[in-house]
Design a protein around this motif. Sequence first.
Motif, mmCIF file in Angstrom:
data_model
loop_
_atom_site.group_PDB
_atom_site.id
_atom_site.type_symbol
_atom_site.label_atom_id
_atom_site.label_comp_id
_atom_site.label_asym_id
_atom_site.label_seq_id
_atom_site.Cartn_x
_atom_site.Cartn_y
_atom_site.Cartn_z
ATOM 1 N N ASP A 78 1.068 -1.243 -0.098
ATOM 2 C CA ASP A 78 -0.102 -0.091 0.044
ATOM 3 C C ASP A 78 0.978 1.294 -0.092
ATOM 4 N N GLY A 125 -7.113 4.942 6.291
ATOM 5 C CA GLY A 125 -7.822 3.763 6.378
ATOM 6 C C GLY A 125 -7.736 3.208 7.791
ATOM 7 N N THR A 126 -8.743 2.401 8.083
ATOM 8 C CA THR A 126 -8.490 1.619 9.279
ATOM 9 C C THR A 126 -7.567 0.475 9.186
ATOM 10 N N ARG A 129 -5.611 -2.902 8.650
ATOM 11 C CA ARG A 129 -5.701 -4.374 8.691
ATOM 12 C C ARG A 129 -5.280 -5.004 9.787
ATOM 13 N N GLY A 181 -15.430 6.462 3.619
ATOM 14 C CA GLY A 181 -14.474 6.191 2.519
ATOM 15 C C GLY A 181 -13.310 7.119 2.912
ATOM 16 N N ALA A 182 -12.109 6.934 1.860
ATOM 17 C CA ALA A 182 -10.784 7.843 2.235
ATOM 18 C C ALA A 182 -11.294 9.043 2.176
ATOM 19 N N CYS A 219 -14.938 0.251 -2.636
ATOM 20 C CA CYS A 219 -13.716 0.251 -1.784
ATOM 21 C C CYS A 219 -13.117 -1.126 -1.546
ATOM 22 N N LEU A 247 -11.901 -4.887 3.952
ATOM 23 C CA LEU A 247 -11.165 -4.632 4.974
ATOM 24 C C LEU A 247 -11.244 -5.742 6.158
ATOM 25 N N VAL A 271 -12.814 3.001 8.247
ATOM 26 C CA VAL A 271 -12.566 4.056 7.097
ATOM 27 C C VAL A 271 -11.914 2.804 6.160
ATOM 28 N N LEU A 272 -12.816 2.909 4.964
ATOM 29 C CA LEU A 272 -12.215 2.092 3.703
ATOM 30 C C LEU A 272 -11.350 2.787 2.795
ATOM 31 N N THR A 273 -10.511 2.209 2.035
ATOM 32 C CA THR A 273 -9.729 2.539 1.234
ATOM 33 C C THR A 273 -10.280 2.182 -0.368
#
Length: 311
Positions: free
Chosen positions: A92, A100-101, A103, A142-143, A234, A237, A289-291
């Motif tokens: 990433d 983002g949250t 992983r 989202g981001a 997205c 996650l 928070v998703l990427t």
Amino acid sequence: MTTKVFDTKEVQELLRAAANVDGRNGDARFKQIFQRLLSDLFKAIDDLDITPDEVWAGVNYLNKLGQDGEAALLAAGIGLEKYLDIRMDAADKAVGIEGGTPRTIEGPLYVAGAPVRDGVARIDIDPDSGAGPLVIRGTVSGADGKPVAGALVECWHANSKGFYSHFDPTGEQSEFNLRGAVRTGADGKYEIRTLMPVGYGCPPHGATQQLLNALARHGNRPAHVHFFVTSEHCRKLTTQFNIEGDPLIWDDFAYATREELIPHVVERTGGLALGLKADSYKEIEFDFVLTPLVSGKDNQIVQRPRAAATA
């Protein structure tokens, strides 16, 4: 034995033959990986002078690991699953994905097929006198900070005895007890009404604990809750959070703890009005928070065997 044989023509030809490197058929990628892993094993035997007794002890251990069905548990315990996360974090960073949250590991105990609710789900199907009520709520965004509508939040965790439904050796839990899924609305919000989980350890007589004993390591995990969060636009996650105050948070045998994944636990009242088992309950607010997709694709989908059931 001081004599080294790994680099001899005989051994190198053996490796090529065992992997069928020169054969036309077979999976070329599998051959490449197999030859490398077998080569590393042969070299380790040479370098460390591993005896035949030790080799066969290892083979017998693999038999027990399979009989116990603990290969995925061992993968977490020896840091293999954490290592995969480290590699994905680095990937990433290399392409500029930030935020983002975080992983963390999936673990071996997910079960597909849990019932899906809109917005709010209560997942404590079975009574459990050893656990008090817990509400987990938050927002999926989202981001860009905007709420993500239609996101699927899947949740699963252990009961007060440290057992997961579907895998409970006592047979006391319903198939989807303490498992569920929530679909977010336009505001991106979700809420899960459940019970407080506890930490647990590996099966004491299983293959994973046997290996850990030889390393003088414990096989315990802090109390935690697992999540998958997916959305059409997205990346998926895979994460979990630990329960604040658990003494094993920074001594997790599965190496899943991350600083951002220890939310605050708040004491609340009014649980009876929510349909909980008691008026006093604990609440954890946890936002996801998703990427974004990478070149239009979700590169976080991991293909691995998973249990499934029908609600």
